[in-house]
Design an enzyme around this catalytic site. Structure first.
Site, PDB file in Angstrom:
ATOM      1  N   SER A 199      33.063 -52.949  26.768  1.00 55.13           N
ATOM      2  CA  SER A 199      33.562 -52.533  25.409  1.00 55.13           C
ATOM      3  C   SER A 199      32.675 -53.623  24.344  1.00 55.13           C
ATOM      4  CB  SER A 199      35.032 -53.169  25.561  1.00 55.13           C
ATOM      5  OG  SER A 199      35.685 -53.229  24.717  1.00 55.13           O
ATOM      6  N   ALA A 200      33.133 -52.319  23.472  1.00 52.20           N
ATOM      7  CA  ALA A 200      32.383 -52.912  21.672  1.00 52.20           C
ATOM      8  C   ALA A 200      33.811 -54.261  21.091  1.00 52.20           C
ATOM      9  CB  ALA A 200      32.351 -51.900  20.569  1.00 52.20           C
ATOM     10  N   CYS A 325      51.202 -65.378  29.839  1.00 51.13           N
ATOM     11  CA  CYS A 325      52.431 -64.519  30.595  1.00 51.13           C
ATOM     12  C   CYS A 325      52.648 -62.598  30.162  1.00 51.13           C
ATOM     13  CB  CYS A 325      53.828 -64.875  29.739  1.00 51.13           C
ATOM     14  SG  CYS A 325      53.323 -66.845  30.205  1.00 51.13           S
TER      15      CYS A 325
HETATM   16  N1  PLP Z   1      38.077 -55.823  31.773  1.00 50.70           N
HETATM   17  C1  PLP Z   1      37.935 -57.034  30.766  1.00 50.70           C
HETATM   18  C2  PLP Z   1      37.128 -58.372  32.110  1.00 50.70           C
HETATM   19  C3  PLP Z   1      38.443 -57.463  29.583  1.00 50.70           C
HETATM   20  O1  PLP Z   1      38.315 -59.060  29.064  1.00 50.70           O
HETATM   21  C4  PLP Z   1      38.423 -56.776  29.077  1.00 50.70           C
HETATM   22  C5  PLP Z   1      40.078 -56.851  27.609  1.00 50.70           C
HETATM   23  O2  PLP Z   1      40.860 -58.326  27.381  1.00 50.70           O
HETATM   24  C6  PLP Z   1      39.191 -55.367  29.735  1.00 50.70           C
HETATM   25  C7  PLP Z   1      38.274 -54.938  30.733  1.00 50.70           C
HETATM   26  C8  PLP Z   1      39.680 -54.108  28.271  1.00 50.70           C
HETATM   27  O3  PLP Z   1      38.362 -53.655  27.518  1.00 50.70           O
HETATM   28  P1  PLP Z   1      39.104 -53.049  25.761  1.00 50.70           P
HETATM   29  O4  PLP Z   1      40.005 -53.863  25.707  1.00 50.70           O
HETATM   30  O5  PLP Z   1      38.004 -52.512  25.588  1.00 50.70           O
HETATM   31  O6  PLP Z   1      40.606 -52.169  27.143  1.00 50.70           O
END
Ligand code: PLP
Length: 388
Positions: A199-200, A325
């Site tokens: 994720s950018a 929460c």
């Molecule tokens: N996976 C993890 C471990 C994350 O910390 C996050 C974001 O908080 C995501 C997935 C989701 O990414 P995005 O915010 O780009 O949808």
């Protein structure tokens, strides 16, 4: 008052060089990469240059990178794409109980579609035991999905060992590396993963753009249907400025990661040490060593995380509760609970996540302000009175 941002795990500010690189793709080179005229070709070139940069950061080939609309979408594509594609072969998926909701909720959804999901436990540090993964494999297993590092407690999972196990039996292995890409070294071949989510906005890129690494030969069905973009794996006109942003962020990360990780590890340790020695009845959550360079997650007993957070905010310090929460019922963090923390302690947890622009002075300010806030709240806490 100068504000101090210590919530880099939630999102990072976009790097000024990233913004600069993105800008021309809004109104100068704004073409659709599928158009064959020069505007289109400029955009196509930019997309492909970014693909190379993202691939280079994780040791992949550029054709193995598929751009998505977020880390969440990358997780969905990995899980749903494999589930649809291998449905005829089996219906069992192995994951852990501490995954991000992007994975857990997708598993829940697949569970309702007839898939059977095994949620592995973790130990007190938040570690998945690779032997548990091995034991959970059945003839019906089609996918193992274990995150690279946990976004709350910061623990880095034994991904290479799990990849080894998955590889031996030929089961696809996905890792959600949203918290690690650009922060710790990643090589998809060493990790033996088939699929890896990015994720950018967690590495100083823009929000709303992500990528999924798909190892060549991995059978995966698209779950978004439409045009033939991304070699038919993710339909929809490409978010060119976002893709350029992710590519630039990847390029910067590749260059700056080693030094940044060293600096952050030192600041992180300073903050952990300062809290644990300066405030009574505190404990570190997550692994003390095998953890993200920027993550500090602590339980401060006899206070509510939320109250500490609000008081810190009044002092200009922006952090997060370990027990984010997510509902009105104020459910404690599923991660901390899975690690064995009683609900009360999970509710007394705080997460500070540091980043590129965190300074010694920022850490000192937290260490100056936090003990007073905790003392004030404890003086009002009935729980503290019973402890004394
Ligand atoms: N996976 C993890 C471990 C994350 O910390 C996050 C974001 O908080 C995501 C997935 C989701 O990414 P995005 O915010 O780009 O949808």
């Amino acid at each position: 008052m100068n504000r101090i941002y210590l919530d880099y795990a939630a999102t990072t500010p976009t790097h000024p060089d990233v913004i600069k690189a993105m800008l021309p793709y809004f109104n100068e080179s704004f073409g659709n990469p599928s158009s064959i005229h020069s505007y289109g070709q400029e955009a196509r070139d930019a997309v492909e240059r970014s693909r190379n940069k993202v691939a280079s950061l994780i040791g992949a080939k550029s054709e193995e990178i598929v751009f998505t609309g977020s880390g969440t979408e990358a997780d969905n594509l990995a899980l749903q794409g494999v589930a649809i594609s291998l449905h005829g072969k089996g219906n069992h998926i192995i994951t852990s109980s501490i995954e991000h909701h992007a994975v857990l909720e997708t598993c829940k959804f697949l569970g309702k579609q007839g898939f059977s999901i095994t949620y592995l436990p973790v130990d007190g540090f938040g570690l998945v035991d690779p032997q548990d993964v091995k034991k959970a494999i059945t003839k019906k297993t089609i996918l193992i999905t274990i995150m690279h590092a946990n976004n709350e407690c910061g623990t880095i999972e034994p991904i290479t060992e799990i990849g080894e196990i998955a590889g031996e039996v030929g089961i696809y292995f996905h890792t959600d590396a949203v918290q690690t890409v650009g922060h710790v070294p990643i090589n998809v071949n060493k990790m033996k993963v088939n699929l890896l989510s990015i994720s950018a906005h967690k590495l100083y890129g823009p929000k709303g753009i992500g990528a999924l690494y798909i190892r060549r030969g991995t059978r995966i069905s698209p779950f978004m249907h439409g045009g033939g973009q991304e070699r038919g794996r993710r339909a929809g006109t490409e978010n060119v400025p976002g893709i350029v942003g992710l590519g630039t962020a990847a390029e910067i990360a590749e260059r700056e990661m080693p030094e940044e990780a060293r600096n952050l590890t030192a600041l992180r340790n300073q903050l952990i040490e300062g809290i644990l020695t300066g405030i009574e009845y505190t404990q570190l959550n997550g692994h003390p060593v095998t953890r993200l360079p920027n993550n500090v997650n602590v339980t401060i007993n006899y206070v509510e995380g939320e109250s500490v957070l609000l008081n810190l905010d009044l002092d200009g310090i922006c952090a997060s509760t370990g027990s984010a929460c997510s509902s009105e019922e104020q459910e404690p963090s599923h991660v901390l609970v899975a690690m064995g923390l009683p609900h009360l302690q999970a509710h007394s947890s705080l997460r500070f996540t540091l980043g590129k622009w965190t300074t010694d002075q920022d850490v000192d300010r937290v260490l100056n302000v936090l003990p007073g806030i905790v003392a004030k709240l404890r003086a009002m806490s009935p729980l503290m009175k019973t402890a004394n």
